[in-house]
Design a protein around this motif. Structure first.
Motif, short mmCIF file in Angstrom:
data_model
loop_
_atom_site.label_atom_id
_atom_site.label_comp_id
_atom_site.label_asym_id
_atom_site.label_seq_id
_atom_site.Cartn_x
_atom_site.Cartn_y
_atom_site.Cartn_z
N ASP B 373 -2.89 4.61 7.09
CA ASP B 373 -2.44 5.83 6.42
C ASP B 373 -0.95 6.09 6.56
N HIS B 375 2.79 6.26 5.40
CA HIS B 375 3.49 6.37 4.13
C HIS B 375 4.95 6.65 4.45
N PRO B 424 5.93 10.69 -1.52
CA PRO B 424 5.83 9.74 -0.41
C PRO B 424 5.19 8.44 -0.89
N LEU B 427 1.21 7.09 -0.15
CA LEU B 427 0.30 8.20 0.15
C LEU B 427 -0.79 8.31 -0.91
N VAL B 428 -0.40 8.18 -2.17
CA VAL B 428 -1.39 8.23 -3.26
C VAL B 428 -1.32 6.93 -4.05
#
Lengths: 119, 515
Positions: B373, B375, B424, B427-428
């Protein structure tokens, strides 16, 4: 901590409380869980609140620290809410907690309808 | 701590010795008391018996003597009555008188002895009977002397009767005396039995006390033994436990050492990775028309800061970013970013939106694989040099990162927020909707300063942050300096602020001054 059936996730230094009466989820303390797997129960709690009622308030005013995995988890939650036509999310945050400023504003960019209350 | 049980047992020993000593002294005291009482009682009863026997014997002897005297006198009275010769009668009478005196002497002596009232009364009565008998003896003797023996037989009988009465009395007295003696003996026996009882009772108490003392001592010894064995056991357990703990602790220490070594190695590796792909100063100084100075100091646990200056066909691409978190993973994400940016730049990358999309997909995919996770903030600046002398250079800025600081040649400072220029990275899944760009004109003498939050959030010993404001103030003061000068001034000021405190985050600074 009002509410008839309070759903709580507690760990070292943090607490997540689901308050169904107000359809509010309160995150408190310092969240440093590692990876999406460890954040999955919290994401499930938030999603459960979203399933119950389209209007969810996420209160992070007492959340002093949230690591990158936590921010990723919150982002996933907001994307999930954005994908539901009837969802409305309010995030209550504090201006005085350093991590909350930019990270939470990014959430509003993920979901423009998101209501960020910076207290 | 270890001496305490021994101290306590020492106190116990002293107490026990005291109890045993006091107990035995008590037993001896009781026994001595019993012996004293017993001896005294024995002595008393012996003395009483002795006195009793002596007196009884004396009384009996005197009464016997009195009886014998009476008997003699009875015989003599008879003889006197039948004497043929008056001289013989006289002689017999004298002899009788002698016996009477004998009787009286015995009687006097008897009276000096310890007599009962009854005995005294009887002896008093005997005196009368004896008087009568004596009178008769004298009368019979007189008659014998005168030859007038008529009625002498009757008188002799009278005398005999009187004497027999006395005899009877004496006999009764003797019997009484024997009865008294018997009773005295019984009393002595009873006293003896009583003292024997007392002695037995005292002896029994002494025995009881001894038994109690012995029982107490044995009990104390046993409980102490138990306590001691328990303490020994506990000690043994503690020893075993301690050994185990020492073993565990040693293992932990070894593991910790190993872990520390591993972490030390990891830190070193991360720091080397962090520095490995930074642009060299020769690369930077080779750039025409733009004075570039870079600086990076990784924290002990690297923060994943990134900066790069890459050549492009129509200029330069400058990147700066900061991966979330610290450590090897952050460093690895930083390396992947450097690699991806370099690849995309080499493959043209003039379409910013496409560049960002590809970059984000690559990083997002890898970060998902790493299940970390992570980022990052990332800003890309595409620099195009001025097309003619005196013209301004143009910089297209995209991506979300810290503010850009634009220090104009005259010292004016502009702060450019980049929040709306991107999102970021990693992040997505799809970053494209959030990417935007801005353009900056960099005129000769203007300076663009890029930094990571390691600079603005550098903390001193009291947790005070260096801050954007202080950075801006310093930059305004330094507007006349070249890129390296500005960089050095900022680094020195940040170091002065931090002092001896170790860095919490990487410090990254890029200064671009338009020539």
């Amino acid at each position: 901590m009002r509410g008839k059936s309070v759903n709580v996730i507690e760990g070292e230094g943090y607490r997540v409380v689901d308050q169904p009466e107000e359809n509010r989820v309160v995150l408190e303390g310092t969240l440093r869980l590692s990876g999406g797997d460890e954040y999955a129960p919290i994401l499930a709690l938030l999603t459960q609140a979203l399933d119950r009622d389209g209007r969810v308030t996420v209160d992070v005013t007492g959340l002093e620290f949230l690591n990158s995995s936590g921010i990723a988890m919150l982002s996933r939650f907001v994307i999930e809410a954005r994908n539901r036509a009837d969802a409305a999310v309010v995030i209550r945050a504090s201006r005085h907690v350093p991590w909350q400023g930019k990270s939470l504003r990014n959430l509003t960019r993920l979901m423009p309808a998101l209501d960020l209350e910076l207290g | 701590m270890a001496g305490k049980p021994y101290d306590r047992s020492g106190g116990l020993v002293v107490r026990q010795v005291l109890v045993v000593t006091v107990g035995f002294v008590l037993v001896f005291a009781i026994l001595a008391f019993a012996a004293r009482i017993g001896l005294r009682a024995m002595e008393e009863s012996y003395q009483r018996l002795d006195a009793l026997v002596t007196q009884n014997n004396a009384k009996i002897a005197l009464m016997t003597a009195m009886r014998d005297a009476i008997r003699e006198r009875m015989v003599l009275t008879y003889d006197i009555a039948h004497a043929e010769d008056p001289f013989e009668a006289d002689e017999l009478a004298m002899e009788s008188a002698e016996w009477a005196r004998e009787f009286l002497r015995a009687r006097e002596r008897l009276l000096t002895l310890d007599l009962t009232d009854e005995q005294r009364a009887r002896i008093e009565q005997q005196r009368e009977s004896l008087g009568q008998a004596q009178d008769i003896v004298l009368e019979v003797a007189e008659r014998a002397r005168t030859g007038n023996l008529d009625g002498a037989g009757a008188r002799v009988r009278q005398a005999r009767l009187a004497n027999e009465r006395v005899l009877q009395e004496l006999q009764t007295m003797r019997e009484n005396q024997r009865e008294l003696a018997r009773q005295e003996l019984l009393r002595a026996d009873a006293a003896y039995a009583a003292s024997r009882h007392d002695i037995f009772a005292l002896g029994a108490s002494a025995l009881l006390v001894s038994v109690l003392v012995v029982a107490f001592t044995v009990w104390r010894i046993l409980t102490q033994g138990h306590a001691l064995s328990r303490a020994n056991q506990a000690l043994e357990e503690a020893n075993t436990h301690l050994e185990q703990r020492v073993e565990v602790r040693t293992r932990e220490l070894m593991e910790t050492r190993a872990e520390n070594m591993r972490m030390g190695a990891e830190l070193e590796v991360s720091q080397r990775l962090q520095r490995m792909l930074l642009p060299g100063s020769d690369e930077l100084s080779a750039i025409d028309g733009l004075d570039v100075a870079g600086f990076m100091e990784p924290a002990a646990e690297v923060g994943g800061d990134y900066y790069d200056v890459l050549p492009r066909p129509d200029g330069l691409r400058i990147g700066i970013g900061d991966v979330t978190g610290h450590g090897l993973e952050s460093g690895v994400v930083m390396l992947m970013t450097q690699s991806a940016v370099r690849t995309l730049t080499a493959a043209d990358g003039s379409d910013l939106r496409a560049t960002w999309s590809a970059l984000n997909r690559a990083l997002y995919g890898n970060v998902q694989r790493m299940a970390s996770d992570k980022h990052m903030t990332l800003a890309l600046l595409d620099y195009r040099p001025p097309t003619a002398a005196g013209e301004a250079a143009r910089i297209r800025v995209s991506g979300q990162h810290e503010s850009l600081l634009l220090l104009r040649a005259d010292g004016a400072l502009e702060v450019l927020d980049t929040d709306e220029l991107g999102f970021p990275v990693g992040l997505v899944e799809d970053i494209a909707p959030f990417v935007a760009e801005a353009e900056i004109e960099l005129r000769p003498g203007d300076t663009l300063v890029l930094y990571t939050d390691g600079i603005t959030e550098a903390a001193d010993a009291d947790d005070r942050l260096y801050g954007l404001e202080r950075l801006c103030t310093l930059l305004r003061e330094q507007h006349g300096a070249d890129a390296a000068g500005i960089r050095n001034a900022v680094v020195a000021d940040v170091r002065a602020h931090v002092g001896a405190r170790p860095l919490c985050d990487d410090l990254t600074l890029v200064v671009l001054k338009q020539g």
